[in-house]
Write a protein that holds these residues in place. Structure first.
Motif, PDB file in Angstrom:
ATOM      1  N   HIS A 398       0.830  -1.208   0.000  1.00  8.75           N
ATOM      2  CA  HIS A 398       0.000   0.000   0.000  1.00  8.75           C
ATOM      3  C   HIS A 398       0.862   1.256   0.000  1.00  8.75           C
ATOM      4  N   ALA A 399       1.921   1.269   0.842  1.00 10.56           N
ATOM      5  CA  ALA A 399       2.798   2.437   0.897  1.00 10.56           C
ATOM      6  C   ALA A 399       3.469   2.682  -0.450  1.00 10.56           C
ATOM      7  N   LYS A 400       3.860   1.618  -1.116  1.00  8.92           N
ATOM      8  CA  LYS A 400       4.486   1.761  -2.431  1.00  8.92           C
ATOM      9  C   LYS A 400       3.487   2.311  -3.445  1.00  8.92           C
ATOM     10  N   GLU A 401       2.282   1.767  -3.442  1.00  8.32           N
ATOM     11  CA  GLU A 401       1.261   2.232  -4.372  1.00  8.32           C
ATOM     12  C   GLU A 401       0.875   3.687  -4.103  1.00  8.32           C
ATOM     13  N   ALA A 402       1.021   4.110  -2.834  1.00  7.37           N
ATOM     14  CA  ALA A 402       0.676   5.489  -2.472  1.00  7.37           C
ATOM     15  C   ALA A 402       1.768   6.481  -2.860  1.00  7.37           C
ATOM     16  N   GLY A 403       2.900   5.976  -3.377  1.00  6.32           N
ATOM     17  CA  GLY A 403       3.930   6.867  -3.886  1.00  6.32           C
ATOM     18  C   GLY A 403       5.272   6.821  -3.211  1.00  6.32           C
ATOM     19  N   SER A 404       5.466   5.948  -2.235  1.00  9.05           N
ATOM     20  CA  SER A 404       6.765   5.863  -1.576  1.00  9.05           C
ATOM     21  C   SER A 404       7.814   5.289  -2.527  1.00  9.05           C
ATOM     22  N   CYS A 405       8.950   5.967  -2.615  1.00 12.58           N
ATOM     23  CA  CYS A 405      10.059   5.505  -3.454  1.00 12.58           C
ATOM     24  C   CYS A 405      11.216   4.983  -2.616  1.00 12.58           C
ATOM     25  N   ASP A 406      11.119   5.129  -1.300  1.00 11.60           N
ATOM     26  CA  ASP A 406      12.198   4.785  -0.378  1.00 11.60           C
ATOM     27  C   ASP A 406      12.173   3.290  -0.065  1.00 11.60           C
ATOM     28  N   ASN A 407      13.239   2.789   0.582  1.00 10.36           N
ATOM     29  CA  ASN A 407      13.170   1.470   1.201  1.00 10.36           C
ATOM     30  C   ASN A 407      11.973   1.469   2.153  1.00 10.36           C
ATOM     31  N   ILE A 408      11.266   0.352   2.224  1.00 12.43           N
ATOM     32  CA  ILE A 408      10.112   0.253   3.125  1.00 12.43           C
ATOM     33  C   ILE A 408      10.253  -0.995   3.979  1.00 12.43           C
ATOM     34  N   THR A 409      10.177  -0.818   5.287  1.00 10.12           N
ATOM     35  CA  THR A 409      10.154  -1.939   6.224  1.00 10.12           C
ATOM     36  C   THR A 409       8.994  -1.750   7.185  1.00 10.12           C
ATOM     37  N   VAL A 410       8.192  -2.796   7.367  1.00  9.22           N
ATOM     38  CA  VAL A 410       7.058  -2.767   8.286  1.00  9.22           C
ATOM     39  C   VAL A 410       7.069  -4.041   9.131  1.00  9.22           C
TER      40      VAL A 410
END
Length: 436
Positions: A398-410
Motif C-alpha cells: 500500500h505504501a508503495k502504491e501510495a507513492g513511496s520511493c524509499d526502502n520500506i520496512t514494516v
C-alpha cells in the motif's frame, strides 16, 4: 525448554550434528559469512550471536532452542583463550587512553561454531532445564521489507521473541524485542545497530528497574561502539532506529530519528512517540544552540547535509545529529491489538490514523482463520496459512502504491489473535446501523 517440545528439540539437534562438521580447520570455510573481518572484544557478543542465529535459522531450528544454544555457546567462547586471534595494535590506536583489543573474525567464529556444536552434543544427551519463562501474552509478528526504487536496501529489522534466552536473563520477567533500522549513506550503521543494540540492552543492570534509562544507555553505547568501527574502517553511514521492548505488563519504545512505532488498542491508534525531524521545533532549537542550522534543500537538513536530526553514526555531523535516544513507556491492559514499527519509507505516504483500517482490510482479504494458534512465535518461518502473517506485506504494498520511493520496512506485532480482531470488527459493523 520453553516453547519447544523435547522431541522437537532432540530431532533438530540430531540433524544439526549431522550437518555441522565436528571441527572446523583453519582453512575450512564458514557456513555463513560473519558481519565483519575484524571485531573488538565489545563487538564479539553481537557478531557471534548474529552468526549463530543465522546458522541455526538456515537449518529451521525452533526459535527458543536457537536463542538458548547461542547464549550457551557464547558463554563458553568467552571463557576461552582468545589471544591467538588477537591482531597487533594498529598505528592509529597508538596514544589512545585505552587500548582496543581487535580479533580476527573468521578464526574466532570457527571456535564459536565449534562451541555451538559442543552445546548441541551435550543437549542431545540431556536437554537443560527451562532457561527462561514462557510467554503468557499472544505474540505473532508479521514483517516485510523491500528495496523499492532505491539502488540499495539499507533497512534492517530484528524480531526476538526469546530475548531472555538470548541474553541469559533468568529473573522470571517476560521479554521480547522488536526493532527497525533505516540506514542512509550506506547500510553499515543499520547492520551494526541490528546486531548490537539488543545485546547492549540485555547487559544493562538497570533493565528491570529503569528500562528507559537502560534503553537510552544501550543506544548511546551502540553509537559509541560504531564510532570505533567507523574510525577503523573509514565508514560514513548513519541509521535511524526504533526499538520496542515488551517487558512484563509494560511496553517500552526508544528511538533515534524518524522511524516510528505505534500501538493500536481496540481499533484505535495510540501514539507512543514523536519522531525526531530537523524541522521539529525543539530539535531545530537544539541544533541552533549548538551553532548549527537547519536548511531546506528539498527537505529540511541539518547543516545542509542529513535529513535526520538524530541517528547512530553520522559522526561528521555530531553533535548536531545527536546519538541520544528518547524513550516512552505504556502499561498494557490486555485490550491492545498490535504494535506497528516502520521506517519513514512507510510513514511518508501512510498516516498513523490510516493504519487500523489498512490492517483490517488485509485481514479480511484472507477470510476465515487458517491455522492460527495462540502463542505462535513471530519468526519469518511461521506456519503457512496463519492469519495475520502477510499483513506487513500488504501494508508495504500500500505504501508503495501510495507513492513511496524509499526502502520500506514494516513489522506488525499482534498482541491479540488476529481472529479476534476480525470478530470485533464484525461485531462493530453489526452494531453500526442500530446506533445510527
Amino acid at each position: 525448554m520453553q516453547g519447544v517440545t523435547e522431541e522437537e528439540a532432540q530431532r533438530f539437534l540430531r540433524r544439526l550434528l549431522e550437518e555441522l562438521p565436528s571441527s572446523l580447520g583453519p582453512e575450512d570455510p564458514l557456513p555463513l559469512t560473519p558481519l565483519s573481518r575484524v571485531v573488538s572484544l565489545d563487538e564479539l557478543r553481537g557478531e557471534s550471536l548474529d552468526l549463530g542465529l543465522r546458522v541455526l535459522k538456515a537449518r529451521d531450528s525452533p526459535s527458543p532452542l536457537s536463542a538458548a544454544m547461542c547464549h550457551a555457546a557464547l558463554t563458553e567462547l568467552l571463557k576461552s583463550d582468545l589471544s591467538p586471534f588477537q591482531l597487533p595494535q594498529q598505528a592509529e590506536q597508538q596514544g589512545e587512553e585505552q587500548e582496543i583489543v581487535l580479533l580476527q573474525s573468521e578464526p574466532v567464529q570457527r571456535l564459536f561454531l565449534s562451541k555451538l556444536r559442543e552445546v548441541g552434543v551435550a543437549w542431545n544427551r540431556h536437554l537443560p532445564a527451562p532457561l527462561s519463562v514462557g510467554h503468557s501474552r499472544f505474540l505473532l509478528c508479521s514483517a516485510h521489507a523491500i528495496r523499492n526504487t532505491r539502488r540499495k536496501m539499507e533497512d534492517r529489522h530484528v524480531s526476538l521473541l526469546d530475548f531472555n534466552a538470548l541474553a541469559g536473563l533468568k529473573d522470571g520477567v517476560e521479554r521480547s524485542y522488536y526493532a527497525v533500522f533505516d540506514g542512509h549513506g550506506g547500510v553499515d550503521a543499520a547492520i551494526y545497530a541490528a546486531a548490537h543494540l539488543h545485546i547492549n540492552l540485555g547487559q544493562q543492570e538497570a533493565l528491570a528497574s529503569d528500562p528507559a534509562f537502560a534503553f537510552k544507555k544501550a543506544f548511546s553505547q551502540t553509537d559509541d561502539m560504531f564510532r570505533g568501527k567507523a574510525r577503523r574502517e573509514r565508514l560514513r553511514s548513519g541509521s535511524t532506529g526504533v526499538a520496542v521492548l515488551l517487558q512484563g505488563e509494560w511496553l517500552h519504545v526508544a528511538w533515534l530519528g524518524d522511524s516510528q512505532s505505534m500501538l493500536v488498542r481496540r481499533g484505535q491508534e495510540v501514539s507512543l512517540m514523536d519522531p525526531h525531524k530537523p524541522e521539529r521545533e525543539d530539535e531545530k532549537q537544539r541544533i541552533e544552540d549548538l551553532g548549527g542550522c537547519i536548511v531546506f534543500m528539498g527537505c529540511w537538513r541539518v547543516n545542509g547535509t542529513y535529513a535526520v536530526s538524530r541517528a547512530i553514526g553520522d559522526f561528521d555531523q555530531k553533535p548536531y545529529v545527536s546519538g541520544e535516544a528518547d524513550c516512552s513507556s505504556a502499561r498494557l491492559d490486555g485490550d491492545e491489538d498490535y504494535l506497528l514499527l516502520a521506517c519513514d519509507g512507510f510513514f511518508d505516504t501512510v498516516r498513523p490514523d490510516q493504519v487500523p483500517a489498512l490492517v483490517l482490510r488485509a485481514l479480511r482479504e484472507y477470510g476465515e482463520p487458517r491455522g492460527a494458534a495462540e502463542g505462535a512465535g513471530c519468526e519469518e518461518g511461521s506456519p503457512v496459512g496463519t492469519l495475520g502473517e502477510n499483513v506487513a506485506q500488504k501494508l508495504v504494498a500500500h505504501a508503495k502504491e501510495a507513492g513511496s520511493c524509499d526502502n520500506i520496512t514494516v513489522m506488525v506485532v499482534f498482541l491479540r489473535p488476529p481472529e479476534k480482531l476480525l470478530i470485533q470488527d464484525q461485531g462493530d459493523a453489526a452494531e453500526g446501523p442500530a446506533q445510527e
